[in-house]
Design an enzyme around this catalytic site. Structure first.
Site, mmCIF file in Angstrom:
data_model
loop_
_atom_site.group_PDB
_atom_site.id
_atom_site.type_symbol
_atom_site.label_atom_id
_atom_site.label_comp_id
_atom_site.label_asym_id
_atom_site.label_seq_id
_atom_site.Cartn_x
_atom_site.Cartn_y
_atom_site.Cartn_z
ATOM 1 N N LYS A 91 15.311 19.759 4.589
ATOM 2 C CA LYS A 91 13.822 20.166 3.812
ATOM 3 C C LYS A 91 12.690 20.482 4.824
ATOM 4 C CE LYS A 91 15.714 18.416 -0.359
ATOM 5 N NZ LYS A 91 15.999 17.294 -1.263
ATOM 6 N N GLN A 133 13.021 11.993 -3.678
ATOM 7 C CA GLN A 133 14.453 12.035 -3.184
ATOM 8 C C GLN A 133 15.368 11.061 -3.943
ATOM 9 O OE1 GLN A 133 15.521 14.560 -1.312
ATOM 10 N NE2 GLN A 133 17.542 13.800 -1.706
ATOM 11 N N ASP A 184 10.571 20.186 -8.009
ATOM 12 C CA ASP A 184 11.971 19.807 -8.189
ATOM 13 C C ASP A 184 12.234 20.237 -9.621
ATOM 14 O OD1 ASP A 184 13.869 19.338 -6.370
ATOM 15 O OD2 ASP A 184 13.732 17.099 -6.556
#
Ligand code: NAD
Length: 283
Positions: free
Chosen positions: A52, A96, A119
């Site tokens: 990422k 995460q 997200d």
């Protein structure tokens, strides 16, 4: 049989995003900024996070990871996320997963402010998506649809089957497919006679976390198969939830793993971060 690689889309989209990041950077006087919060040193997560950051840097974004040890208390991480929420120079925040067991998902879901929820996990963001209101779209489900669009398929009026009902992939994907006017069949671990349902599908989306589970018997001849899974098979090779070679005997098209939905997910994250930054540009 068409191999639905992300690469051609990825290259085209990255160069568009690069140009958009330049415009955004000059309007804001700073680069769009993404912060990834990571707790512990889960190997797969470390690889995802590095990918990422790498892709974000490639298009000129400021991306970095805020790391905590496995032993960090949820309150400590929540405070750090609150600081990122309050920092006007941060456009996107991603926590995460997986997190250590002491972290309660129902609490963590509320930590990232909806305006920075790249997200798209916060209940408010999920609600907006379900209602078809403007907002961040979840990266993996949206990535599946972008790849389908890129290869020129039309979902309207077609039968789309989703296998898997997780909050991050299966459920939002089914919602987005409905918004695309597909007729949606939704299967999960308690579905009986799975193959008899999946074989009706013109588009089969698979997100179950079982390496090479879906085989030719599950696929309607000529169907488009989108494989979200990432796992390892018995030979320790990275594979999807679809047994590619077997399914390819009947499918019209399949996404490969790696090189299919994985890169689409990261692109979605970058698009959301840029959208977060663009939203701060004064007219
Ligand atoms: P999950 O474990 O949260 O959910 C799996 C779902 O599959 C469940 O809803 C369950 O009901 C269903 N399921 C399990 N076994 C089944 C069976 N035998 N028949 C029918 N349904 C069954 O998984 P997830 O988080 O949605 O992830 C799924 C896969 O996608 C994993 O391999 C994960 O690594 C991968 N993934 C990839 C990306 C990406 O960027 N490409 C992003 C997220 C997840």
């Amino acid at each position: 049989m068409i191999r639905l690689e992300a690469r051609p889309y990825r290259e085209k989209r990255l160069s568009e995003l690069k140009a958009d990041v330049v415009k955004c950077t000059s309007a804001l006087g700073r680069k769009p900024k993404l912060r990834v919060v990571m707790v512990g040193d889960h190997t797969a997560s470390a690889i995802y996070v590095a990918n990422k950051e790498k892709m974000a840097a490639e298009i000129g974004m400021d991306a970095a990871t805020v790391k905590f040890p496995e032993t960090a208390a949820p309150e400590e991480v929540a405070r750090a996320v609150a600081e990122l929420n309050a920092d006007p120079s941060v456009d996107g925040i991603l926590i995460q997963r997986p997190l250590p067991k002491s972290f309660k998902e129902e609490d963590v879901l509320l930590w990232v402010h909806p305006s920075k929820d790249v997200d798209a996990f916060h209940p408010e963001t999920v609600g907006r998506m379900s209602l078809g209101l403007p907002g961040f779209l979840p990266c993996t489900p949206a990535g599946c649809l972008k790849l389908v669009d890129f290869y020129g398929y039309d979902l309207a009026g077609k039968i789309a089957c989703v296998i898997g009902r997780s909050s991050i992939v299966g459920k939002p994907l089914a919602q987005l497919l409905l918004q695309r006017d597909a007729t949606v069949l939704h299967c999960h671990s308690r579905t009986k006679d799975l193959a008899s349902i999946t074989r009706q599908a013109d588009f089969l989306f698979v997100a179950i976390g079982k390496p090479e589970f879906v085989r030719a018997e599950h696929v309607k001849p000529g169907a488009v198969v989108i494989d979200v899974g990432i796992g390892k098979n018995a030979a320790n090779k990275t594979v999807g939830d679809v047994a590619y070679d077997d399914a390819a005997k009947v499918a019209g098209a399949i996404t490969p793993v790696p090189g299919g939905i994985g890169p689409m997910t990261i692109l979605g994250l970058l698009e959301n971060t840029l959208a977060g930054a663009n939203a701060k540009i004064k007219p």
